[in-house]
Every structure is written in structure tokens, then in C-alpha cells.
Design a protein around this motif. Structure first.
Motif, PDB file in Angstrom:
ATOM      1  N   THR A 270     -12.201 -34.166 -10.548  1.00  0.00           N
ATOM      2  CA  THR A 270     -11.849 -32.974  -9.782  1.00  0.00           C
ATOM      3  C   THR A 270     -13.128 -32.344  -9.244  1.00  0.00           C
ATOM      4  O   THR A 270     -14.221 -32.570  -9.777  1.00  0.00           O
ATOM      5  CB  THR A 270     -11.112 -31.969 -10.677  1.00  0.00           C
ATOM      6  N   PRO A 271     -13.046 -31.517  -8.203  1.00  0.00           N
ATOM      7  CA  PRO A 271     -14.249 -30.933  -7.600  1.00  0.00           C
ATOM      8  C   PRO A 271     -14.800 -29.751  -8.389  1.00  0.00           C
ATOM      9  O   PRO A 271     -14.943 -28.639  -7.871  1.00  0.00           O
ATOM     10  CB  PRO A 271     -13.769 -30.513  -6.208  1.00  0.00           C
ATOM     11  N   VAL A 287     -10.953 -36.203  -6.441  1.00  0.00           N
ATOM     12  CA  VAL A 287      -9.535 -35.918  -6.202  1.00  0.00           C
ATOM     13  C   VAL A 287      -9.326 -34.421  -6.013  1.00  0.00           C
ATOM     14  O   VAL A 287     -10.223 -33.608  -6.264  1.00  0.00           O
ATOM     15  CB  VAL A 287      -8.661 -36.438  -7.358  1.00  0.00           C
ATOM     16  N   LYS A 288      -8.137 -34.061  -5.599  1.00  0.00           N
ATOM     17  CA  LYS A 288      -7.818 -32.662  -5.360  1.00  0.00           C
ATOM     18  C   LYS A 288      -7.729 -31.894  -6.683  1.00  0.00           C
ATOM     19  O   LYS A 288      -7.323 -32.460  -7.703  1.00  0.00           O
ATOM     20  CB  LYS A 288      -6.474 -32.553  -4.629  1.00  0.00           C
ATOM     21  N   PRO A 289      -8.068 -30.613  -6.694  1.00  0.00           N
ATOM     22  CA  PRO A 289      -7.935 -29.825  -7.931  1.00  0.00           C
ATOM     23  C   PRO A 289      -6.472 -29.579  -8.259  1.00  0.00           C
ATOM     24  O   PRO A 289      -5.620 -29.517  -7.371  1.00  0.00           O
ATOM     25  CB  PRO A 289      -8.660 -28.510  -7.573  1.00  0.00           C
ATOM     26  N   GLU A 290      -6.180 -29.480  -9.535  1.00  0.00           N
ATOM     27  CA  GLU A 290      -4.817 -29.163 -10.002  1.00  0.00           C
ATOM     28  C   GLU A 290      -3.775 -30.123  -9.427  1.00  0.00           C
ATOM     29  O   GLU A 290      -2.653 -29.720  -9.124  1.00  0.00           O
ATOM     30  CB  GLU A 290      -4.456 -27.717  -9.632  1.00  0.00           C
ATOM     31  N   ASP A 291      -4.137 -31.399  -9.286  1.00  0.00           N
ATOM     32  CA  ASP A 291      -3.222 -32.357  -8.649  1.00  0.00           C
ATOM     33  C   ASP A 291      -3.173 -33.663  -9.435  1.00  0.00           C
ATOM     34  O   ASP A 291      -3.864 -34.634  -9.109  1.00  0.00           O
ATOM     35  CB  ASP A 291      -3.671 -32.619  -7.212  1.00  0.00           C
ATOM     36  N   ASP A 294      -2.575 -36.867  -7.356  1.00  0.00           N
ATOM     37  CA  ASP A 294      -3.735 -37.404  -6.632  1.00  0.00           C
ATOM     38  C   ASP A 294      -4.645 -38.162  -7.594  1.00  0.00           C
ATOM     39  O   ASP A 294      -5.188 -39.218  -7.241  1.00  0.00           O
ATOM     40  CB  ASP A 294      -4.502 -36.262  -5.957  1.00  0.00           C
TER      41      ASP A 294
END
Length: 351
Positions: A270-271, A287-291, A294
């Protein structure tokens, strides 16, 4: 809090472990647990380091009498920044070491923000922290000094035996297990669950923080889990994986990313922290946060790589660590100290 001499000597001053408060003692008695004992001496990061240190006898304000005269005094937490600000100039030019933006929910945010405005030279461990210092607090002279890892501790054991590592015979991903919400353990577990529906033999390995915790039952059946892995064992866990899951919601830097990469393991992250910079070179997937979905797609992507494609990603991960050594990090830190001294000299000359 540490005190740095430019003659290569370091002196560390720290506070003792917190003692139970009177309210905590009364609560313990009311619950029938008896009188709480003082915390026992715990292992320290400095136990095996040849550095002089001093532990203050009580959790009280630090004064000039507690510390030696030095070239640099460097607080490493917002409370120590408050204390360092009150020390006399003899104790050294003040340098604020930013390891995280510490305005957490459980601390007084106003006081944290006030320390960010103190006239101290800032050293940030990640770009996002340097950006906060510049953009939110107007500090235009922040030194960026990312940490790195010891490749004598983190490495792929197979590579030392001259056996080039390839993909695992059984697709395997790994994660750090903890109940701390901001570490995002729930995100990684959900991502694994989604990916496992498309990769039926997908395997999970994990190490933890010394206890099973209330979420232990959420670990998938068949997980290889060590709740209290030693530092020497960590490389074994990283090296068993085709990918390491870094699912944090918030991090100052995120050293597990580099630890895994040093073992030749690509990271799905995550970022948070320095993940955007560390994964930009291709040694993993951001990958996308809170996903979780993904992250699950990234797990599938890495597991579907050919052995040659995976080895290329693994080598890129290794190069990320090889291209930034301890010597590089210490050179940047030393340069930051000299910048702080020069800024202080200019300020002194103006007054």
C-alpha cells in the motif's frame, strides 16, 4: 534522544520504562488482580551496540545536567523535541529526527504540531515527511535521510549457497501479523482470501509480535505462523515467499519492504511510508490503499509470472537494496549534521 559528536562518538539519553500510575493500581486492585509490579528491565536496541548511554532514573524533564556538551543534540520523538528545545546551546545544535508524523489520536496534536515549528533542522526518513515539514510547516531546508537494512542480516540463504532462487513450488505469500489497526493486517488477510479462491493451493506464511491476539483465529488454515520470530529467523520467512504483503495504513518509512527485498522477495504494498519510492523501480507492485481486491489482483499477477519473469522482479528488488547501502545512509546523515551546523552558524552570525 541521542547526542552526536562529530568525533564519531555517540551518547544516548533515554527515559525509564513507565511505572503504573496510582489510578492504574486502584483499577487493578478493584478487578482483583492485585498490586501491579514495576515493569522489568527489557532488552534494548542498544544492548549489542558499542555506544555510551544513560537511562534517567525517573520520567522527569531532562536538564543540562543530564547530558554532556556536544556538537549535535538530536531528539527522536515529539516529547524529546520539547525537552531538547529547553537545553542550552552548549548541548549542541538541535536537529529533529522525523521518523513519523506523530500527531496520533492518543497524543496531544497541538503539542506535536508545535514541535514541528521549532527552529531545529529537520531530518526526515521518507519523502512524505519531508513534504509535510516543507508544505505544512514552511521548513524549506529539510534533509532526506532514508534508512536501509543490514544485508548481513537480511539475505536469501539459498544465494549464499550459490543456488539461484526461483519461484516457490507452492505459490506462497507472506505478511507480518499484528492486531495493531494501522498495520492493516485485515487488508492483507482479506486479500489473501480473495486470491486463494483463484489460486487454490496458495499458501501463507507469517510472523508476529509475540502474542496470538484476538485475530489469530482469522489466519487461514494451514498458515505457517511464528508468533515470536527472532531477528535471525526473519530472513527465513521472507525467503519462503513469492511476494511479501505490506498492507500498512500508516508508516513512517516501512523497513519490512527493504527487509523483504534484501531477501530477493518482491513486495506488494500500500502507499504508506516510503513504499511509493521503494516500489517505483519495479521490485514489487504498489496497490491502492484500503483495497483488498487490488492487493489480491497483485498476488495473482505475481503468482502467474513465469519463473524467468519472477527472477527478474526479484533481482530488481535486490538491486533496490544494493543501490542504497549503509555507507550511503551514513554519508547522508553526516551531511545533514553539517547542514544543521552551518544553518546554526549563519543564524548566530545574524544575531
Amino acid at each position: 534522544m541521542c547526542f552526536i559528536y562529530l568525533k564519531s562518538a555517540v551518547f544516548i539519553v533515554s527515559l525509564p520504562l513507565p511505572q503504573p500510575t496510582l489510578i492504574q493500581q486502584f483499577r487493578s486492585l478493584l478487578r482483583g488482580r492485585g498490586w501491579l509490579s514495576a515493569p522489568k528491565t527489557q532488552k534494548s536496541h542498544f544492548d549489542k551496540v558499542d555506544v555510551e548511554s544513560r537511562v534517567i532514573e525517573t520520567n522527569r524533564p531532562i536538564t543540562d545536567l543530564d547530558v554532556p556538551d556536544a556538537d549535535i543534540v538530536m531528539p527522536t520523538w515529539w516529547e524529546t523535541a520539547e525537552r531538547a528545545a529547553k537545553l542550552s546551546p552548549r548541548k549542541g545544535t538541535k536537529v529533529y529526527f522525523l521518523q513519523h508524523y506523530e500527531a496520533f489520536d492518543y497524543v496531544p496534536k497541538g503539542r506535536v504540531e508545535a514541535t514541528c515549528r521549532l527552529p531545529m533542522h529537520k531530518i526526515a526518513v521518507a519523502q512524505w515527511l519531508a513534504d509535510i515539514a516543507r508544505n505544512e510547516y514552511g521548513d524549506l531546508s529539510v534533509s532526506l535521510v532514508p534508512p536501509t537494512v543490514d544485508t548481513k542480516q537480511f539475505y536469501d540463504p539459498q544465494s549464499r549457497a550459490k543456488q539461484p532462487r526461483g519461484k516457490q513450488l507452492v505459490p506462497t505469500v507472506g505478511m507480518y501479523y499484528t492486531t495493531t489497526p494501522w498495520k492493516g493486517c485485515d487488508i492483507a488477510l482479506k486479500a489473501f482470501s480473495i486470491a486463494a479462491k483463484k489460486i487454490p493451493n496458495l499458501r501463507l506464511v507469517a510472523f508476529g509480535c509475540g502474542h496470538d491476539g484476538p485475530l489469530a483465529h482469522l489466519l487461514p488454515e494451514g498458515t505457517e505462523y511464528n508468533k515470536e520470530a527472532t531477528q535471525d529467523q526473519l530472513k527465513e520467512f521472507y525467503s519462503k515467499c513469492d511476494a511479501w504483503l505490506f498492507s500498512s495504513r500508516s508508516e513512517g518509512f516501512g523497513l519490512p519492504i527493504l527487509e523483504a527485498m534484501a531477501c530477493g522477495t518482491p513486495v506488494i504494498g500500500t502507499p504508506a511510508g516510503a513504499a511509493p519510492e521503494l516500489l517505483a523501480g519495479g521490485g514489487g507492485i504498489l496497490v491502492k490503499p484500503e483495497d483488498p481486491e487490488d492487493m489480491a489482483k497483485a498476488i495473482e499477477q505475481i503468482c502467474q509470472l513465469s519463473d524467468a519473469e519472477w527472477r527478474a522482479m526479484s533481482e530488481t528488488a535486490l538491486e533496490t537494496v544494493r543501490n542504497y547501502t549503509w555507507e550511503d545512509a551514513t554519508n547522508l546523515l553526516e551531511a545533514a549534521f553539517y547542514t544543521a551546523l552551518e544553518r546554526q552558524a549563519q543564524l548566530t552570525n545574524k544575531t
